[in-house]
Write a protein that holds these residues in place. Structure first.
Motif, PDB file in Angstrom:
ATOM      1  N   THR A 178      -6.486  42.377  67.373  1.00 24.75           N
ATOM      2  CA  THR A 178      -5.872  41.914  66.127  1.00 24.75           C
ATOM      3  C   THR A 178      -6.585  40.669  65.597  1.00 24.75           C
ATOM      4  O   THR A 178      -6.837  40.541  64.394  1.00 24.75           O
ATOM      5  CB  THR A 178      -4.384  41.609  66.360  1.00 24.75           C
ATOM      6  N   CYS A 179      -6.907  39.752  66.502  1.00 26.34           N
ATOM      7  CA  CYS A 179      -7.585  38.515  66.102  1.00 26.34           C
ATOM      8  C   CYS A 179      -8.987  38.776  65.545  1.00 26.34           C
ATOM      9  O   CYS A 179      -9.506  37.973  64.757  1.00 26.34           O
ATOM     10  CB  CYS A 179      -7.683  37.559  67.291  1.00 26.34           C
ATOM     11  N   MET A 180      -9.594  39.879  65.925  1.00 28.21           N
ATOM     12  CA  MET A 180     -10.903  40.228  65.387  1.00 28.21           C
ATOM     13  C   MET A 180     -10.807  40.849  63.991  1.00 28.21           C
ATOM     14  O   MET A 180     -11.796  40.904  63.266  1.00 28.21           O
ATOM     15  CB  MET A 180     -11.608  41.212  66.335  1.00 28.21           C
ATOM     16  N   ILE A 181      -9.612  41.339  63.634  1.00 32.86           N
ATOM     17  CA  ILE A 181      -9.428  42.025  62.344  1.00 32.86           C
ATOM     18  C   ILE A 181      -8.938  41.072  61.263  1.00 32.86           C
ATOM     19  O   ILE A 181      -9.435  41.093  60.124  1.00 32.86           O
ATOM     20  CB  ILE A 181      -8.442  43.197  62.504  1.00 32.86           C
ATOM     21  N   VAL A 182      -7.961  40.247  61.595  1.00 39.37           N
ATOM     22  CA  VAL A 182      -7.274  39.430  60.587  1.00 39.37           C
ATOM     23  C   VAL A 182      -8.230  38.533  59.783  1.00 39.37           C
ATOM     24  O   VAL A 182      -8.104  38.458  58.542  1.00 39.37           O
ATOM     25  CB  VAL A 182      -6.162  38.590  61.252  1.00 39.37           C
ATOM     26  N   PRO A 183      -9.193  37.835  60.397  1.00 36.74           N
ATOM     27  CA  PRO A 183     -10.094  36.996  59.583  1.00 36.74           C
ATOM     28  C   PRO A 183     -10.850  37.781  58.513  1.00 36.74           C
ATOM     29  O   PRO A 183     -11.097  37.266  57.421  1.00 36.74           O
ATOM     30  CB  PRO A 183     -11.061  36.409  60.622  1.00 36.74           C
ATOM     31  N   TRP A 211     -13.189  54.730  62.444  1.00 38.08           N
ATOM     32  CA  TRP A 211     -14.602  54.937  62.146  1.00 38.08           C
ATOM     33  C   TRP A 211     -14.816  55.587  60.780  1.00 38.08           C
ATOM     34  O   TRP A 211     -15.849  55.412  60.154  1.00 38.08           O
ATOM     35  CB  TRP A 211     -15.242  55.795  63.229  1.00 38.08           C
ATOM     36  N   LYS A 212     -13.825  56.382  60.331  1.00 38.65           N
ATOM     37  CA  LYS A 212     -13.974  57.091  59.055  1.00 38.65           C
ATOM     38  C   LYS A 212     -13.133  56.489  57.935  1.00 38.65           C
ATOM     39  O   LYS A 212     -13.437  56.697  56.764  1.00 38.65           O
ATOM     40  CB  LYS A 212     -13.602  58.567  59.235  1.00 38.65           C
ATOM     41  N   THR A 213     -12.074  55.801  58.284  1.00 35.12           N
ATOM     42  CA  THR A 213     -11.194  55.222  57.262  1.00 35.12           C
ATOM     43  C   THR A 213     -10.996  53.746  57.558  1.00 35.12           C
ATOM     44  O   THR A 213     -10.851  53.344  58.716  1.00 35.12           O
ATOM     45  CB  THR A 213      -9.819  55.920  57.261  1.00 35.12           C
ATOM     46  N   ARG A 214     -10.967  52.954  56.516  1.00 38.78           N
ATOM     47  CA  ARG A 214     -10.801  51.503  56.679  1.00 38.78           C
ATOM     48  C   ARG A 214      -9.310  51.183  56.819  1.00 38.78           C
ATOM     49  O   ARG A 214      -8.619  50.892  55.849  1.00 38.78           O
ATOM     50  CB  ARG A 214     -11.408  50.781  55.475  1.00 38.78           C
ATOM     51  N   LEU A 215      -8.845  51.221  58.061  1.00 36.21           N
ATOM     52  CA  LEU A 215      -7.422  51.029  58.346  1.00 36.21           C
ATOM     53  C   LEU A 215      -7.105  49.594  58.750  1.00 36.21           C
ATOM     54  O   LEU A 215      -6.111  49.355  59.430  1.00 36.21           O
ATOM     55  CB  LEU A 215      -6.989  51.979  59.473  1.00 36.21           C
ATOM     56  N   PHE A 237       0.957  54.414  55.670  1.00 35.50           N
ATOM     57  CA  PHE A 237       0.020  54.659  54.580  1.00 35.50           C
ATOM     58  C   PHE A 237       0.694  54.433  53.225  1.00 35.50           C
ATOM     59  O   PHE A 237       0.078  53.905  52.294  1.00 35.50           O
ATOM     60  CB  PHE A 237      -0.532  56.087  54.659  1.00 35.50           C
ATOM     61  N   ALA A 238       1.953  54.860  53.110  1.00 28.60           N
ATOM     62  CA  ALA A 238       2.684  54.673  51.855  1.00 28.60           C
ATOM     63  C   ALA A 238       2.856  53.189  51.548  1.00 28.60           C
ATOM     64  O   ALA A 238       2.717  52.761  50.391  1.00 28.60           O
ATOM     65  CB  ALA A 238       4.043  55.371  51.934  1.00 28.60           C
ATOM     66  N   LEU A 239       3.166  52.398  52.570  1.00 33.46           N
ATOM     67  CA  LEU A 239       3.293  50.955  52.372  1.00 33.46           C
ATOM     68  C   LEU A 239       1.953  50.336  51.978  1.00 33.46           C
ATOM     69  O   LEU A 239       1.891  49.466  51.094  1.00 33.46           O
ATOM     70  CB  LEU A 239       3.821  50.301  53.645  1.00 33.46           C
ATOM     71  N   ILE A 262     -10.810  43.249  45.917  1.00 33.50           N
ATOM     72  CA  ILE A 262     -12.240  43.466  46.058  1.00 33.50           C
ATOM     73  C   ILE A 262     -12.715  43.217  47.489  1.00 33.50           C
ATOM     74  O   ILE A 262     -13.905  43.221  47.761  1.00 33.50           O
ATOM     75  CB  ILE A 262     -13.023  42.560  45.077  1.00 33.50           C
ATOM     76  N   ASN A 263     -11.815  42.987  48.392  1.00 34.66           N
ATOM     77  CA  ASN A 263     -12.177  42.816  49.798  1.00 34.66           C
ATOM     78  C   ASN A 263     -12.842  44.100  50.286  1.00 34.66           C
ATOM     79  O   ASN A 263     -12.243  45.174  50.257  1.00 34.66           O
ATOM     80  CB  ASN A 263     -10.912  42.525  50.622  1.00 34.66           C
ATOM     81  N   PRO A 264     -14.084  44.038  50.749  1.00 36.79           N
ATOM     82  CA  PRO A 264     -14.790  45.255  51.176  1.00 36.79           C
ATOM     83  C   PRO A 264     -14.174  45.911  52.405  1.00 36.79           C
ATOM     84  O   PRO A 264     -14.514  47.058  52.719  1.00 36.79           O
ATOM     85  CB  PRO A 264     -16.211  44.744  51.470  1.00 36.79           C
ATOM     86  N   ASN A 265     -13.307  45.199  53.103  1.00 38.71           N
ATOM     87  CA  ASN A 265     -12.671  45.774  54.285  1.00 38.71           C
ATOM     88  C   ASN A 265     -11.458  46.641  53.945  1.00 38.71           C
ATOM     89  O   ASN A 265     -10.910  47.294  54.828  1.00 38.71           O
ATOM     90  CB  ASN A 265     -12.231  44.659  55.240  1.00 38.71           C
ATOM     91  N   LEU A 266     -11.029  46.615  52.681  1.00 41.18           N
ATOM     92  CA  LEU A 266      -9.874  47.403  52.268  1.00 41.18           C
ATOM     93  C   LEU A 266     -10.327  48.724  51.672  1.00 41.18           C
ATOM     94  O   LEU A 266     -11.334  48.783  50.961  1.00 41.18           O
ATOM     95  CB  LEU A 266      -9.032  46.632  51.251  1.00 41.18           C
TER      96      LEU A 266
END
Length: 264
Positions: A17-22, A84-88, A143-145, A162-166
């Motif tokens: 989680t700590c690797m994702i949030v930033p 790997w296929k979807t930016r979750l 996904f709906a949320l 515009i966040n490329p991670n979304l």
């Protein structure tokens, strides 16, 4: 040993989680390989521990806490493989946090609900399908949320869009209806196998489960019909998805929560 495994899994979930949030907050790059490695180690430890909690010489302990932790394990596994296929990245911190909480509760707040699947392969199949149906439709609600949040950001023109991670809005929408379709098929199979293999499906102890599950199935069928035939999108889809998942949660966890947690 079980306490140690629980702590290890929680630390690994927290590290992932700590690797994702930033990356979500600062729009920086996310190290996918590292997140995936940490998550897989956490899920493997989670699976090892939950198998020890459920299976014992006296039967299978399908307590509410163990089942909740098992569902968390399934959801984490599916979404982690899908990264790997979807930016979750918006969803993963949520599911990892809930999985860690559920695992700690199952380990440190033990409860007992012994069952015996030996010689009852039909019942085991029914329960397995039900678990995957609930897990899949819960993912659909997530996904709906996420779709509603992205839509709100677009309408308010927030910079987070515009966040490329979304992921793109349309991609999330496509995945949402695919997941709900798969979950509805699994829920249909759950109701059919329950009617065939479960004795007293509409008897007093099980009536609320069957009725609430059937109402949820109707809501999901309406949602799919409305989308594919009438083009429904937006808040209507969100509320139908959340309502269906809430009904399924009440169907399984409602009465058992009262019996196993509150009364005991």
């Amino acid at each position: 040993m079980e306490n140690l495994l629980s702590i290890i899994a929680v630390v690994l979930y927290f590290a992932a989680t700590c690797m994702i949030v930033p990356g979500l907050v600062h729009r920086s790059g996310i190290r996918i390989k590292l997140v995936f490695s940490l998550a897989i180690l956490a899920i493997a430890t989670h699976g090892w521990l939950i198998s020890d909690l459920i299976f014992n010489p006296n039967g299978q302990n399908m307590s509410i806490l163990n089942v909740a932790s098992l569902i968390g394990f399934i959801i984490c596994l599916v979404l982690t493989v899908s990264m790997w296929k979807t930016r979750l990245w918006f969803l993963l911190p949520v599911v990892y946090s809930f999985a860690a909480i559920n695992l700690c509760a199952a380990n440190f707040l033990p409860s007992t609900f012994m069952t015996h699947f030996e010689g009852k392969i039909e019942l085991l199949i029914h329960i397995t399908i039900a678990l995957f149906a609930y897990s899949t439709l819960t993912i659909g609600a997530l996904f709906a949320l996420q779709l509603a949040w992205l839509d709100h950001q677009l309408k308010s023109k927030k910079s987070l869009v515009i966040n490329p991670n979304l992921p793109p809005l349309m991609m999330v929408e496509r995945h949402l209806f695919k997941v709900i379709l798969i979950g509805t098929v699994l829920l249909t199979a759950t109701l059919v196998t329950g009617a065939i293999y479960t004795e007293g499906m509409f008897s007093s102890p099980n009536a609320h489960k069957s009725v609430l599950s059937f109402i949820a199935w109707v809501l999901y069928c309406i949602l799919l019909w409305g989308h594919y035939q009438q083009g429904w999108r937006g808040k209507r889809v969100l509320w139908l998805s959340i309502s269906g998942t809430s009904l399924l949660t009440l169907a399984y966890f409602g009465s058992r929560f009262v019996r196993e947690i509150i009364l005991n």
